[in-house]
Design a protein around this motif. Structure first.
Motif, short mmCIF file in Angstrom:
data_model
loop_
_atom_site.label_atom_id
_atom_site.label_comp_id
_atom_site.label_asym_id
_atom_site.label_seq_id
_atom_site.Cartn_x
_atom_site.Cartn_y
_atom_site.Cartn_z
N ILE A 138 36.32 -69.29 46.73
CA ILE A 138 36.17 -70.49 46.06
C ILE A 138 36.92 -71.56 47.22
N LEU A 139 38.05 -70.46 48.32
CA LEU A 139 38.28 -71.52 49.26
C LEU A 139 37.87 -72.14 50.29
N ALA A 140 36.86 -70.75 50.66
CA ALA A 140 35.96 -70.74 51.42
C ALA A 140 34.58 -72.34 51.46
N LEU A 141 34.34 -72.54 49.95
CA LEU A 141 33.36 -73.49 49.52
C LEU A 141 33.93 -74.71 49.83
N GLU A 142 35.26 -74.34 49.61
CA GLU A 142 36.32 -76.01 48.76
C GLU A 142 36.02 -76.51 50.54
N LEU A 143 37.00 -75.32 51.71
CA LEU A 143 36.91 -75.71 53.30
C LEU A 143 35.32 -76.11 53.63
N ILE A 144 33.83 -75.54 53.20
CA ILE A 144 32.61 -76.23 53.54
C ILE A 144 32.54 -77.57 53.26
N SER A 145 33.08 -77.94 52.07
CA SER A 145 33.14 -79.02 51.14
C SER A 145 33.40 -80.26 52.31
N THR A 146 34.92 -79.80 52.45
CA THR A 146 35.87 -80.87 53.41
C THR A 146 35.29 -81.10 53.99
N ALA A 147 34.73 -80.08 55.58
CA ALA A 147 34.24 -79.88 56.38
C ALA A 147 32.98 -81.18 56.59
N ALA A 148 32.11 -80.76 55.07
CA ALA A 148 31.16 -82.01 54.93
C ALA A 148 30.93 -83.13 55.22
N GLU A 149 32.63 -83.93 54.36
CA GLU A 149 33.04 -85.04 53.57
C GLU A 149 32.98 -85.61 55.28
N MET A 150 33.24 -84.77 56.08
CA MET A 150 34.41 -85.07 57.26
C MET A 150 32.99 -84.86 58.52
N SER A 151 31.52 -85.01 57.94
CA SER A 151 30.39 -84.98 58.87
C SER A 151 30.20 -83.94 60.16
N TRP A 152 31.31 -82.82 59.70
CA TRP A 152 30.92 -81.83 60.44
C TRP A 152 29.44 -81.00 60.11
N ASP A 153 28.89 -80.22 61.53
CA ASP A 153 27.55 -79.40 61.37
C ASP A 153 28.13 -77.81 60.52
N ILE A 154 27.69 -77.78 60.12
CA ILE A 154 28.58 -76.34 59.56
C ILE A 154 26.89 -74.89 60.06
N PRO A 155 27.08 -74.55 60.57
CA PRO A 155 28.00 -73.50 60.87
C PRO A 155 28.15 -73.91 62.55
N ARG A 156 27.00 -74.96 63.34
CA ARG A 156 27.63 -75.98 64.89
C ARG A 156 29.04 -75.32 65.13
N ASP A 157 29.85 -76.21 64.31
CA ASP A 157 31.11 -77.11 64.17
C ASP A 157 31.68 -76.29 63.72
N MET A 158 31.63 -75.19 62.91
CA MET A 158 33.05 -74.53 62.59
C MET A 158 32.10 -73.61 61.68
N SER A 159 32.32 -71.98 62.33
CA SER A 159 31.48 -70.79 61.17
C SER A 159 32.87 -70.02 60.16
N PHE A 160 31.58 -70.00 59.05
CA PHE A 160 33.27 -69.36 57.88
C PHE A 160 32.82 -68.40 57.15
N ILE A 161 33.45 -67.14 57.00
CA ILE A 161 33.37 -66.03 56.15
C ILE A 161 34.04 -66.49 55.06
N GLY A 162 33.71 -65.95 53.32
CA GLY A 162 34.55 -66.06 52.78
C GLY A 162 34.65 -64.47 52.14
N PHE A 163 35.05 -64.60 51.04
CA PHE A 163 34.73 -62.53 50.35
C PHE A 163 34.81 -62.90 49.16
N ASP A 164 34.15 -62.24 47.89
CA ASP A 164 33.49 -62.18 47.13
C ASP A 164 32.08 -62.01 46.45
N ASP A 165 31.76 -63.31 47.11
CA ASP A 165 29.83 -63.10 47.43
C ASP A 165 30.09 -63.52 45.71
N LEU A 166 30.03 -64.85 45.29
CA LEU A 166 30.59 -65.68 43.28
C LEU A 166 28.93 -66.52 44.09
#
Length: 369
Positions: free
Chosen positions: A274-302
């Motif tokens: 949930i927190l990983a998805l919030e970070l990715i959503s926030t990064a998208a609002e900042m016009s970041w290109d995921i994963p080029r600008d930042m990579s993410f790994i979560g925990f749960d597999d929702l």
């Protein structure tokens, strides 16, 4: 490593559970030594010892030439057999799978599952736990949202011999079984994957206190182990307390991402999806290109983890199996007339789900980090 239970004890516990839960009621005949030996794939000497111990403990009586019969009689009850389940919410990520696993294990038993929502409120959680007693329930399976605020209540229940099983998080130093994912292994494997993808500045991000949340603490320790094995220093770890208390969540995450990128971090391992998805959503609002600008790994597999773009690499927890194992542990505590000595906690294996949220970074030979 937990000591392996003797084979005769496995048979003994299986039959005793059936007797105490009413599956093998008073005066019912038990399988023969040979039938039990065939069923459990053991010798007749082993099955005979199990039956002799049941007879010695007053559960059955053995009649030469006739077989073994249940002589244990349960006392009449004034209420149904019930297991209380305390969860933060009735429906939330993974929580419904806990319920399904517990319910499936309890189906063939006389125990009913009664679900209570703590509404993720520490006061409500305390109120519900205070209402528990042997007169109202046979045991409780508890997801402790606020572990530090519960130690006194839970320990008092333990001292009253009230059966308790914890989900996901332990209460530090209390001798109460916990059923959780292999959190340390999950943190380790997630970090190892980032390293194999060429990342050398990897940060572990959590809004939870490690002292408060044992699950997150163990994920963090797994992260540290993987870095240590590859002689990589952990990135500066930022927590919510590092930011002004009046900062809202969205601005906090934006500030966190900006600072993390300035530090040269290329991959963030996040405490849960949930927190990983919030970070990715926030990064998208900042016009970041995921994963080029930042990579993410979560925990749960929702379910959302593989519905977003890019799909989230994450550590899969088997919530169903955690619930199933918790119910099994609960009945083991209830059906032992003497205080159950097995306070061993249970870890359910995790699985790393590799998707598209981690960029591969190629390093030229001889190049600096």
């Amino acid at each position: 490593m937990a000591k392996t239970e003797p084979l005769y004890k496995l048979i003994y516990n299986s039959l005793k559970k059936q007797i105490l839960t009413g599956t093998l009621p008073y005066n019912n005949q038990l399988p023969s030594e040979k039938e039990l030996a065939d069923q459990f794939k053991v010798s007749r000497i082993t099955s005979k010892r199990a039956l002799n111990d049941l007879a010695g403990d007053g559960y059955i009586r053995r009649f030469p030439g006739k077989g073994s019969f249940v002589i244990f009689k349960d006392l009449p009850r004034q209420r149904p057999y019930t297991i209380s389940l305390l969860l933060p919410f009735f429906k939330n990520a993974g929580l419904e799978q806990y319920v399904q696993g517990i319910s499936d294990y309890l189906k063939p038993t006389p125990f009913q599952l009664v679900i209570h929502s703590t509404q993720d409120d520490p006061d409500k959680q305390r109120q519900l736990i205070q209402s528990l007693s042997k007169e109202t329930s046979d045991g409780v399976i508890l997801y402790p949202s606020f572990p530090a605020s519960l130690i006194d209540l839970v320990f008092n229940l333990f001292l009253d011999d009230f059966p308790i099983v914890l989900l996901d998080k332990e209460l530090i130093d209390l001798p109460i079984p916990v059923v959780s994912s292999a959190n340390f292994q999950g943190g380790y494997e997630a970090t190892l994957h980032a390293i194999k993808q060429g990342h050398k500045n990897i940060l572990f991000f959590s809004l939870a206190s490690y002292l408060e949340n044992s699950a997150v603490k163990n994920r963090y320790l797994g992260y540290l182990k993987a870095l240590h094995e590859h002689q990589i220093q952990p990135a500066l770890h930022l927590q919510q307390s590092d930011y002004p208390s009046n900062m809202d969540q969205n601005h906090l995450l934006q500030s966190f991402l900006e600072q993390t990128k300035k530090q040269g971090c290329t991959c963030i391992i996040v405490e849960h999806d949930i927190l990983a998805l919030e970070l990715i959503s926030t990064a998208a609002e900042m016009s970041w290109d995921i994963p080029r600008d930042m990579s993410f790994i979560g925990f749960d597999d929702l379910s959302l983890a593989h519905m977003i773009t890019p799909k989230l690499t994450t550590v899969k927890q088997n919530f169903y199996q955690i619930g199933y194992a918790a119910a099994e542990k609960m009945l083991a505590l209830i059906t032992d007339p003497v205080k159950n000595e097995s306070i061993v906690s249970i870890e359910i294996p995790i699985e790393l789900k590799i998707r598209n949220s981690v960029q591969f970074i190629e390093h030229k030979k001889g190049a600096d980090n």
